[in-house]
Design a protein around this motif. Structure first.
Motif, PDB file in Angstrom:
ATOM      1  N   ASN A 180       0.611  -1.214   0.472  1.00  0.00           N
ATOM      2  CA  ASN A 180      -0.086   0.117  -0.314  1.00  0.00           C
ATOM      3  C   ASN A 180       0.611   1.182  -0.389  1.00  0.00           C
ATOM      4  OD1 ASN A 180      -2.899  -1.347   0.670  1.00  0.00           O
ATOM      5  ND2 ASN A 180      -1.650  -2.074   2.094  1.00  0.00           N
ATOM      6  N   ARG A 181       1.928   0.859   1.397  1.00  0.00           N
ATOM      7  CA  ARG A 181       2.849   2.147   0.736  1.00  0.00           C
ATOM      8  C   ARG A 181       3.498   2.645  -0.480  1.00  0.00           C
ATOM      9  NH1 ARG A 181       6.409   4.150   5.806  1.00  0.00           N
ATOM     10  NH2 ARG A 181       7.545   5.801   4.735  1.00  0.00           N
ATOM     11  N   ARG A 182       3.806   1.569  -0.688  1.00  0.00           N
ATOM     12  CA  ARG A 182       4.907   1.739  -2.490  1.00  0.00           C
ATOM     13  C   ARG A 182       4.044   1.936  -3.366  1.00  0.00           C
ATOM     14  NH1 ARG A 182       6.174  -3.846  -0.935  1.00  0.00           N
ATOM     15  NH2 ARG A 182       4.905  -4.401  -2.820  1.00  0.00           N
ATOM     16  N   SER A 183       2.480   1.879  -3.604  1.00  0.00           N
ATOM     17  CA  SER A 183       1.142   1.668  -4.365  1.00  0.00           C
ATOM     18  C   SER A 183       1.095   3.683  -4.221  1.00  0.00           C
ATOM     19  CB  SER A 183       0.150   1.137  -4.021  1.00  0.00           C
ATOM     20  OG  SER A 183      -0.841   1.625  -5.254  1.00  0.00           O
ATOM     21  N   PHE A 184       1.255   3.703  -3.154  1.00  0.00           N
ATOM     22  CA  PHE A 184       0.926   5.137  -3.363  1.00  0.00           C
ATOM     23  C   PHE A 184       1.725   6.248  -3.461  1.00  0.00           C
ATOM     24  CE2 PHE A 184       1.956   8.944   0.549  1.00  0.00           C
ATOM     25  CZ  PHE A 184       0.724   9.921   0.053  1.00  0.00           C
ATOM     26  N   TYR A 185       3.314   6.226  -2.992  1.00  0.00           N
ATOM     27  CA  TYR A 185       4.442   6.530  -3.508  1.00  0.00           C
ATOM     28  C   TYR A 185       4.681   6.793  -5.165  1.00  0.00           C
ATOM     29  CZ  TYR A 185       5.813   8.851   0.890  1.00  0.00           C
ATOM     30  OH  TYR A 185       4.966   9.425   1.937  1.00  0.00           O
ATOM     31  N   VAL A 189       4.652   9.608  -7.302  1.00  0.00           N
ATOM     32  CA  VAL A 189       5.981   9.713  -7.866  1.00  0.00           C
ATOM     33  C   VAL A 189       5.578  10.048  -9.884  1.00  0.00           C
ATOM     34  CG1 VAL A 189       7.971   8.818  -9.082  1.00  0.00           C
ATOM     35  CG2 VAL A 189       7.585   9.100  -6.825  1.00  0.00           C
ATOM     36  N   CYS A 190       4.917   9.677 -10.592  1.00  0.00           N
ATOM     37  CA  CYS A 190       3.816   9.099 -11.273  1.00  0.00           C
ATOM     38  C   CYS A 190       3.106  10.268 -11.773  1.00  0.00           C
ATOM     39  CB  CYS A 190       2.678   8.157 -11.881  1.00  0.00           C
ATOM     40  SG  CYS A 190       2.332   8.057 -12.976  1.00  0.00           S
ATOM     41  N   LYS A 191       2.201  11.467 -10.702  1.00  0.00           N
ATOM     42  CA  LYS A 191       1.840  12.586 -10.875  1.00  0.00           C
ATOM     43  C   LYS A 191       3.451  13.360 -11.493  1.00  0.00           C
ATOM     44  CE  LYS A 191      -2.232  11.543  -9.453  1.00  0.00           C
ATOM     45  NZ  LYS A 191      -3.401  11.551  -8.788  1.00  0.00           N
ATOM     46  N   TYR A 196       6.541  17.051 -14.455  1.00  0.00           N
ATOM     47  CA  TYR A 196       7.648  18.046 -14.741  1.00  0.00           C
ATOM     48  C   TYR A 196       8.002  18.002 -16.203  1.00  0.00           C
ATOM     49  CZ  TYR A 196      12.593  17.517 -14.956  1.00  0.00           C
ATOM     50  OH  TYR A 196      14.112  18.771 -14.966  1.00  0.00           O
ATOM     51  N   ASN A 197       7.390  16.443 -16.739  1.00  0.00           N
ATOM     52  CA  ASN A 197       7.706  17.258 -17.984  1.00  0.00           C
ATOM     53  C   ASN A 197       6.773  17.557 -18.905  1.00  0.00           C
ATOM     54  OD1 ASN A 197      10.007  14.569 -17.597  1.00  0.00           O
ATOM     55  ND2 ASN A 197       8.556  12.808 -17.604  1.00  0.00           N
TER      56      ASN A 197
END
Length: 210
Positions: A180-185, A189-191, A196-197
């Motif tokens: 769950n924590r991995r999915s959250f971050y 990061v994706c957003k 950024y791009n």
């Protein structure tokens, strides 16, 4: 305050059969009734959307009062230290609709572990909404079941509930966090990378002096 008139047919049937099965089936709170109307509902009339919006927005406002602390003190009084003279570790929060019972529990959950479960009857309104999958789990077995079957349903649900809860709050190892924590971050990061791009617009202001 309106009251449902007595159903003398059910009364006669119960007396003759010496069974309350008819009452249970007729008044099953989880069973949908055709064309059921609840005149005492908070959500009737043309102002329904505004009422719902007001209630939803009220949950984002700062909580006023010390009710969560009082609830915590009451629970601790009956559980810390563990007591053998307590019949059951449960309590009821009784008040009229819209008085803040659910909001109190939500505020309490900010500092204590809470697993909310709403079994609001089908066809009724209110906030928060019902947990339909849990309600269906119980109602799919019919309006009248034995005590043994009822105990089995609850025990199986609680075992699965605590097992899934453990999966949610645990999962961290020496090398990685839980899913769950991995999915959250990963989503964060994706957003962040999308922002950024994204094409940048640079505005230049030129000042000219003769």
């Amino acid at each position: 305050m309106s009251r449902e008139p007595p159903n003398y047919g059910l009364v006669t049937q119960a007396i003759r059969s010496r069974s309350l099965t008819g009452f249970v089936e007729h008044h099953d709170p989880l069973r949908a009734r055709p064309n059921e109307r609840r005149p005492n509902s908070l959500f009737t009339g043309p102002s329904v959307p505004y009422q719902k919006q007001a209630i939803e927005r009220s949950w984002t406002e700062a909580f006023m009062g010390t009710a969560p602390q009082a609830l915590k003190a009451y629970i601790d009084m009956h559980t810390v230290p563990p007591r053998d003279d307590v019949y059951g570790h449960f309590c009821a929060i009784v008040q009229s609709s819209g008085m803040g019972k659910s909001r109190l529990v939500d505020e309490f959950s900010r500092t204590n572990v809470v697993i909310p479960m709403n079994l609001r009857p089908l066809g009724t309104t209110g906030f928060p909404p019902a947990d339909t999958s849990v309600r269906q789990y119980f109602s799919s077995h019919g309006p009248f079941i034995t005590q043994h079957k009822s105990n089995r349903l609850w025990l199986c649900l609680l075992k699965a509930l605590f097992s899934e809860t453990a999966n949610v709050i645990k999962g961290m190892t020496f090398d990685s966090h839980g899913k769950n924590r991995r999915s959250f971050y990963e989503k964060v990061v994706c957003k962040a990378e999308e922002k950024y791009n994204a094409p940048r617009v640079v505005t230049l202001t030129l000042a000219w002096q003769p």
